[in-house]
Design an enzyme around this catalytic site. Structure first.
Site, PDB file in Angstrom:
ATOM      1  N   ARG A  15     -64.683  13.623 -26.641  1.00 49.51           N
ATOM      2  CA  ARG A  15     -64.904  13.032 -27.952  1.00 49.51           C
ATOM      3  C   ARG A  15     -66.369  13.198 -28.381  1.00 49.51           C
ATOM      4  NH1 ARG A  15     -62.492   7.151 -26.668  1.00 49.51           N
ATOM      5  NH2 ARG A  15     -63.317   7.744 -24.617  1.00 49.51           N
ATOM      6  N   LYS A  75     -68.932   7.099 -25.204  1.00 54.44           N
ATOM      7  CA  LYS A  75     -68.900   6.362 -23.944  1.00 54.44           C
ATOM      8  C   LYS A  75     -70.298   5.921 -23.523  1.00 54.44           C
ATOM      9  CE  LYS A  75     -65.956   5.402 -21.782  1.00 54.44           C
ATOM     10  NZ  LYS A  75     -65.182   4.143 -21.871  1.00 54.44           N
ATOM     11  N   TYR A  94     -69.670   2.569 -26.927  1.00 58.71           N
ATOM     12  CA  TYR A  94     -68.964   1.704 -25.985  1.00 58.71           C
ATOM     13  C   TYR A  94     -69.843   1.537 -24.754  1.00 58.71           C
ATOM     14  CZ  TYR A  94     -64.521   2.185 -28.516  1.00 58.71           C
ATOM     15  OH  TYR A  94     -63.534   2.146 -29.459  1.00 58.71           O
ATOM     16  N   HIS A  96     -69.207  -1.527 -22.160  1.00 59.41           N
ATOM     17  CA  HIS A  96     -68.420  -2.162 -21.093  1.00 59.41           C
ATOM     18  C   HIS A  96     -69.321  -2.548 -19.915  1.00 59.41           C
ATOM     19  CE1 HIS A  96     -64.663  -1.240 -23.136  1.00 59.41           C
ATOM     20  NE2 HIS A  96     -65.061   0.006 -23.286  1.00 59.41           N
ATOM     21  N   GLU A 118     -67.297  -2.488 -28.358  1.00 56.77           N
ATOM     22  CA  GLU A 118     -66.162  -3.295 -27.916  1.00 56.77           C
ATOM     23  C   GLU A 118     -66.331  -4.796 -28.143  1.00 56.77           C
ATOM     24  OE1 GLU A 118     -68.795  -2.943 -24.220  1.00 56.77           O
ATOM     25  OE2 GLU A 118     -68.146  -1.627 -25.850  1.00 56.77           O
ATOM     26  N   ASP A 270     -61.707  -0.377 -17.909  1.00 56.33           N
ATOM     27  CA  ASP A 270     -63.060  -0.349 -18.464  1.00 56.33           C
ATOM     28  C   ASP A 270     -63.802  -1.656 -18.205  1.00 56.33           C
ATOM     29  OD1 ASP A 270     -63.674   2.136 -19.516  1.00 56.33           O
ATOM     30  OD2 ASP A 270     -62.638   1.770 -21.393  1.00 56.33           O
TER      31      ASP A 270
END
Length: 371
Positions: A15, A75, A94, A96, A118, A270
């Site tokens: 991505r 990510k 993101y 996490h 998130e 995740d």
């Protein structure tokens, strides 16, 4: 503002954090965008599309990180990327952080302003930047489970849909949020027998009204989990506590009662996973076996359908990227409590309570920091 888009380097992550369309929106508002060469090539977005939208190309990630005021990613930054972050630089991706102590430590030490997709909230509730990837992962979870139930993938050789005269497989879904609902849609669509568990009775009531007698709803407790998992052919873990480590709802003992060749898909991986037997895997080596049960615990499931995921994600993230770039992070967050909820680490402080609790770090309220 100068916005930088590096190429993703996590294992088999294709991505990209910004599309040419998003680039055009930023450039039209007076911002500059620099994109690492070939950042979007794997999803059919060539460099020429970015330059036509007004971006400049960079030969490597080091230049992107060195020049940009804000880094837009998909990510969490890998160790080599975290080393390139600097004080005051905005990281928008993101993250996490709850189960990832080393990443959290590195981001704290970098002094960067780290905004996590998130944990950004929405006016109507929910997590609108997590939702599109949860939709993708939820739908993928049934595809993945169905594939790994096949004998060549180590499964018991079961067709989830069944055929006339042969009962369909039993799918158990733990959690009735976005992931669970999308998994439910797919499982019902292919004709599986489906049980969904949640502790929110109102949510179970809503799902019952939508799907009727095509599904079974169960209040989630240790007893109901034990019974459902023992009879399941596939179990989907779809539990989320925003920002926090996922609760380990399914014990090793429960896993041991499952049929040999059954499949569990931990979409919560995740955030650490909701099966006691879970550990993160990659698309390169996605599964392992515990007590005869196949575990699929890929931490970036949507990366397997990278083109769909890129467009779904950037549709959701662009608005806040525009706000951060146009207003600067302090003003943008002061004016938008939902964006402020995404501030996880800021100039050496942990600013999300659930993340701070999970990491055992001091918590600084973002409101106080901005004041």
């Amino acid at each position: 503002m100068l916005i930088g888009v590096p190429k993703e380097i996590k294992n088999q992550e294709y991505r990209v954090g910004l599309t040419p369309a998003g680039t055009r929106e930023l450039v039209s508002r007076g911002h500059q965008v620099i994109v690492e060469a070939n950042a979007g090539l794997a999803v059919g977005l060539p460099d020429e599309a970015y330059t036509a939208a007004g971006a400049s190309l960079c030969g490597d990630a080091q230049e992107v990180y060195a020049r940009a005021d804000m880094i837009v990613k998909v990510k969490e930054p890998q160790a080599v990327e975290r080393a390139m972050l600097r004080k005051g630089q905005i990281l928008y991706a993101y993250l996490h952080l709850a189960p990832d102590r080393q990443q959290a430590t590195d981001l704290i030490e970098s002094g960067a302003v780290c905004v996590a997709y998130e944990t950004i909230t929405g006016p109507g509730g929910g997590l609108p930047l997590l939702a599109p990837m949860s939709e993708v992962a939820g739908r993928m979870s049934i595809q993945v489970a169905a594939a790994h139930l096949e004998k060549p993938h180590g499964g018991m050789g079961l067709l989830l849909a069944g055929v006339p005269g042969v009962a369909p497989g039993h799918v158990v879904i733990i959690g009735g949020g976005t992931v669970g609902t999308n998994a439910l849609q797919m499982a019902v669509g292919i004709g599986a027998r489906v049980t969904i568990l949640d502790t929110n009775v109102d949510r179970l009531r809503q799902l019952d009204l939508i799907f009727g007698n095509r599904i079974t709803t169960q209040y989630s407790s240790a007893n109901s989990l034990e019974r459902c998992i023992a009879s399941a052919d596939a179990v989907i873990g779809a539990v989320l506590i925003p920002g926090a480590t996922a609760p380990k709802l399914v014990t090793r003992g429960m896993i041991s009662t499952m049929k040999k060749g059954a499949v569990v898909v931990d979409v919560a991986i995740d955030q650490g996973g909701c099966f006691e037997t879970s550990h993160a895997t990659t698309h390169a080596d996605p599964t392992y076996v515990v007590d005869g049960v196949i575990h699929y615990c890929v931490a970036n499931m949507p990366g397997a359908v990278a083109r769909t995921s890129t467009f779904a994600l950037t549709n959701a993230t662009l608005g806040h990227a525009l706000a951060l770039a146009t207003k600067g992070w302090k003003r943008a967050m002061a004016e938008d409590k939902h964006l402020r909820a995404g501030l996880n680490v800021c100039e050496g402080q942990v600013t999300h309570e659930a993340v701070a609790t999970a990491l055992g770090r001091p918590y600084v309220n973002a409101d106080d920091l901005l004041a």
